[in-house]
Design an enzyme around this catalytic site. Structure first.
Site, PDB file in Angstrom:
ATOM      1  N   GLY A  35       3.131   3.393   3.287  1.00  0.00           N
ATOM      2  CA  GLY A  35       3.460   4.130   2.154  1.00  0.00           C
ATOM      3  C   GLY A  35       3.471   3.290   0.942  1.00  0.00           C
ATOM      4  O   GLY A  35       4.672   3.230   0.644  1.00  0.00           O
ATOM      5  N   TYR A  36       2.738   2.702   0.604  1.00  0.00           N
ATOM      6  CA  TYR A  36       2.713   1.854  -0.439  1.00  0.00           C
ATOM      7  C   TYR A  36       2.121   2.362  -1.875  1.00  0.00           C
ATOM      8  O   TYR A  36       2.859   2.846  -2.830  1.00  0.00           O
ATOM      9  CB  TYR A  36       1.824   0.473  -0.391  1.00  0.00           C
ATOM     10  CG  TYR A  36       2.482  -0.600   0.395  1.00  0.00           C
ATOM     11  CD1 TYR A  36       3.802  -0.160   1.248  1.00  0.00           C
ATOM     12  CD2 TYR A  36       2.128  -1.686   1.095  1.00  0.00           C
ATOM     13  CE1 TYR A  36       4.719  -1.117   2.083  1.00  0.00           C
ATOM     14  CE2 TYR A  36       2.700  -2.638   1.820  1.00  0.00           C
ATOM     15  CZ  TYR A  36       4.020  -2.481   2.410  1.00  0.00           C
ATOM     16  OH  TYR A  36       4.542  -3.199   3.266  1.00  0.00           O
ATOM     17  N   SER A  37       0.865   2.390  -1.905  1.00  0.00           N
ATOM     18  CA  SER A  37       0.073   3.007  -3.296  1.00  0.00           C
ATOM     19  C   SER A  37       0.618   4.327  -3.621  1.00  0.00           C
ATOM     20  O   SER A  37       0.686   5.202  -2.571  1.00  0.00           O
ATOM     21  CB  SER A  37      -1.255   2.974  -2.878  1.00  0.00           C
ATOM     22  OG  SER A  37      -1.992   1.843  -2.771  1.00  0.00           O
ATOM     23  N   GLU A  63       0.149 -12.189   7.979  1.00  0.00           N
ATOM     24  CA  GLU A  63      -1.509 -12.227   8.483  1.00  0.00           C
ATOM     25  C   GLU A  63      -1.644 -13.695   8.814  1.00  0.00           C
ATOM     26  O   GLU A  63      -1.459 -14.598   8.113  1.00  0.00           O
ATOM     27  CB  GLU A  63      -2.072 -11.677   7.442  1.00  0.00           C
ATOM     28  CG  GLU A  63      -2.035 -10.362   7.054  1.00  0.00           C
ATOM     29  CD  GLU A  63      -3.173 -10.021   5.820  1.00  0.00           C
ATOM     30  OE1 GLU A  63      -4.019 -10.041   6.015  1.00  0.00           O
ATOM     31  OE2 GLU A  63      -2.513  -9.626   4.823  1.00  0.00           O
TER      32      GLU A  63
END
Lengths: 400, 357
Positions: free
Chosen positions: A121-123, A239
């Protein structure tokens, strides 16, 4: 400079190949129960979370071994090693770095065992690339946070069990990066509503997520209150080298060459067309560049040298390449190329047309190419930052 | 697995960088006019760079192209006018194709710099193929060899010829030929047309088609290695300018129209650098992979460096177009690199063929 692997590393590669020969039947022969068995077997091998420390149930694999594992899995066209891609990519590493012992015990095994799927839940509707400006509010009330606000473009939300959620606990901050708090929230919490959004490919795998007075226990906070931004940043920094991706892209290029071999253009074999050769050569050069960039960056990591934001280089290449290769296949085959799966006229079952509709989403999802360019320009080349918000929220170029 | 340079290679890099900064800065490069800069050449020889890939048995250091890569990258950064590429190609060609007698005589002269070589392979400027070699003869030669690189700096020429369909390489004393210097876009890469009138070569040896392809690939890799340094110099120069040049009240590097172009330059340089390092390594350690590796590197660099060259000038605005400013020197080099040893079209198409199309 050498491109050889140690006997131990070669033995590891052999072990993976033998495992795959035994346990990965051709796609057509994979029955209903295959995936469940596959996940259990690779879990038993400790290849799920292979880079994670053994104390958390990971494989403690070295950087080179991780590279070999990714390469071999991609070469064999193997399915993922777990069902929660985000759990494995950044939620798990984030919890291992910032979580309490209790959180580690509670969440890590379920990610490794593919028991729990995570979404991110970022944007928000008004804050995408400018992620640090998020407005979803979390208010501390006793031993709970009460969350109100909205997330959007949340991939996997329609079926995820948990969400890693960026909220704002403090609105009175000098820097927008302060006052952000990271919460781990069950998707079945009262007050959460998920409304799937159909994407341009016709899938409904991302969604709007609404939070209305959602109660989240304080023990579900990841990291300190107000320090959620560093959790996010270091999670994204997890990453690793993109060797697995490169192997998949070389395989895609081979499929593309097969398509060229079986295609006539203007009555003549496309395989004899110099313009086609040129495009194929360009794709190969970029994929090979990604491979050797990746190996140079891996070498840096192995030598313990700091890696800056160089990984953005390969992200930019991949973003353009995946789309260009799909589009080339579609264009190469004329009106047959634009047929989707289900069409009697479709090329390769419509996979290229289908894929060409899906990739734009992936490209945007990892931080848009322009954001990657900002990262390279500002963090590596040292160019001045762009627009800076003042406290009043007005955007202006900062004083030179 | 280790795709990085060793401590010795990094020291060599520093040495070349120091030489370019102290002895051969662009202010000196600008004064060169195609002839051999004897003092600089002697220094390069004294530092062992000309002997780097010459076998120890013939007075050399006995290292590999991947070691020479460091020298080429750093001398390319400063647009060195020394004919190091031609010298290295001569060493490679003689080492690979010549008889032991020829090696014994010529490799030591290459290593010490006593002989400075210019190279003329293809008579046809757009045909990388044995057919592109037309000058005939091997014992006595009468004819013309155009596009002899570094010709005006050379004491000797290594020229490709044909006899009854067989290819040869001949070594000619520059004094025995009539050389017409030809003005080119990049003055640091001088050309000449050598005319031979009944000239007996000092040495001659047959060259297989495979040897010719190998030599051409080495050339493509060499100029790509130089292009790494040159392109990085453009990026550094332009980044510095974009950081300091104020327009509309801000450094222009704050505007994304400028900074994104610079980021894309970085992406391209990183990428053809990786491809070129691999190709340079392949020359000695995986020659079977050289054709594909060389083509991928040269193709990528040809287009990318050309864009970097023109944008390096363009992002500076009018000052970039002046003779006085250094950006233009790199643009000129990029135009030369694009055509040298096969352009992007040729190499991309070759890579596709090698990849099974």
């Amino acid at each position: 400079m050498d491109f050889d692997f140690t006997p131990e590393e070669q033995a590891f590669r052999t072990e993976i190949r033998e495992f795959l020969a035994e346990n990965l039947p051709p796609r057509a022969e994979r029955g209903r129960g295959f995936m469940g068995e596959w996940l259990k077997k690779v879990r038993d091998k400790r290849w799920v979370g292979f880079s994670w420390p053994e104390e958390y149930g990971g494989g403690s694999g070295s950087l080179t071994e991780q590279t070999i594992l990714k390469e071999e899995m991609a070469l064999a066209g193997a399915p993922p090693l777990g069902t929660s891609s985000m759990g494995l990519a950044w939620v798990g590493p984030g919890i291992m770095q910032y979580g309490t012992d209790e959180q580690k015990r509670r969440f890590i095994p379920d990610i490794l065992d593919s028991k729990v799927n995570w979404c991110t839940g970022y944007s928000e509707p008004n804050h995408g690339s400018d992620l640090a400006a998020i407005q979803t509010k979390a208010e501390r009330v006793g031993d709970h946070y009460v969350v109100n606000g909205q997330k959007i473009w949340t991939t996997g939300a329609p079926w995820a069990d948990w969400i890693i959620l960026l909220t704002r606990t403090d609105f009175d901050v000098e820097r927008k990066h302060d006052g952000i708090t990271c919460l781990l929230v069950p998707m079945n919490s009262p007050g959460i509503e998920v409304r799937p959004i159909e994407n341009m490919a016709g899938d409904r795998n991302f969604a709007e997520v609404f939070f209305t007075d959602v109660q989240v226990p304080v023990e579900n906070r990841l990291g300190e209150e107000g320090k959620g931004w560093s959790v996010t940043i270091s999670a994204l920094a997890n990453e690793r080298s993109s060797i697995g991706e490169v192997t998949q892209m070389f395989a895609k290029l081979e499929s593309l060459k097969n398509l060229v071999r079986s295609t006539n253009r203007q009555g003549k074999p496309a395989a004899d067309d110099p313009a086609v050769h040129r495009r194929i050569g360009e794709f190969e050069a970029k994929i090979a560049a990604m491979k050797y960039n990746g190996l140079r960056y891996l070498t840096k990591q192995l030598r313990g040298e700091p890696l800056s934001s160089e990984t953005s280089v390969n992200k930019l290449h991949r973003a353009s390449l995946e789309i260009e290769m799909d589009d080339f296949a579609v264009e190469l085959t004329g009106l047959a190329g634009v047929q989707l799966p289900g069409s009697e006229e479709a090329v390769d079952g419509g996979r290229w047309a289908r894929s060409s509709l899906g990739w734009p989403g992936v490209v945007i999802g990892g931080g848009t190419p322009n954001i990657q360019r900002n990262i390279i320009a500002e963090r590596i080349l040292g160019l001045p930052k762009g627009l800076i918000p003042s406290r009043s929220g007005r955007m202006s170029y900062a004083e030179p | 697995m280790d795709f990085g340079f060793s401590e010795e290679q990094n020291l060599l890099r520093e040495q070349v960088l120091r030489f370019m900064t102290d002895a051969c800065p662009l202010s000196v490069v600008r004064t060169q006019n195609g002839g051999l800069a004897h003092e600089l050449w002697q220094k390069a020889a004294d530092l062992g760079w000309l002997a780097l890939i010459v076998p120890e048995a013939h007075g050399g250091v006995g290292l590999k192209w991947i070691d020479l890569a460091v020298v080429l990258e750093e001398s390319g950064r400063g647009l060195s006018p020394l004919p190091i590429v031609s010298q290295a190609l001569a060493a490679t060609a003689i080492g690979r194709s010549a008889s032991d007698d020829v090696k014994r005589e010529w490799l030591p002269k290459i290593a010490t710099g006593e002989a400075a070589f210019g190279i003329g392979l293809y008579d046809d400027p757009t045909w990388i193929d044995p057919e592109g070699i037309r000058l005939e003869g091997v014992q006595t030669l009468t004819g013309t060899k155009p596009y002899v690189s570094d010709a005006t700096a050379a004491t000797h020429f290594l020229l490709a010829t044909r006899t009854d369909g067989e290819l040869n390489l001949i070594i000619v004393d520059a004094k025995d030929a009539t050389l017409a210097a030809q003005p080119g876009i990049d003055r640091t890469k001088p050309f000449g047309t050598a005319t031979l009138d009944g000239v007996a070569p000092l040495a001659a040896f047959p060259m297989s088609n495979g040897d010719l392809a190998f030599l051409t690939d080495c050339g493509a890799v060499a100029v790509t290695l130089e292009a790494i340094g040159a392109a990085e110099a453009v990026l550094e120069l332009t980044t510095e300018y974009a950081t300091n040049r104020i327009q509309f009240g801000n450094p222009i590097g704050r505007y994304q129209g400028v900074k994104h172009r610079l980021a894309d330059m970085f992406v391209d340089i990183e990428s053809f650098k990786s491809l070129a390092y691999y190709a340079a390594w392949a020359i000695d350690d995986a020659p079977d992979e050289l054709p594909r590796a060389a083509s991928l590197a040269k193709a990528y660099a040809s287009d990318a460096f050309a864009r970097i060259g023109i944008d390096g000038v363009g992002l500076h605005g009018a000052i970039g177009f002046t003779a006085e400013y250094d950006a233009q020197l790199y643009l000129k080099r990029s135009k030369w690199v694009r055509s040298a040893f096969g352009d992007a079209d040729y190499h991309y198409q070759r890579a596709a063929r090698l990849g099974g199309l």
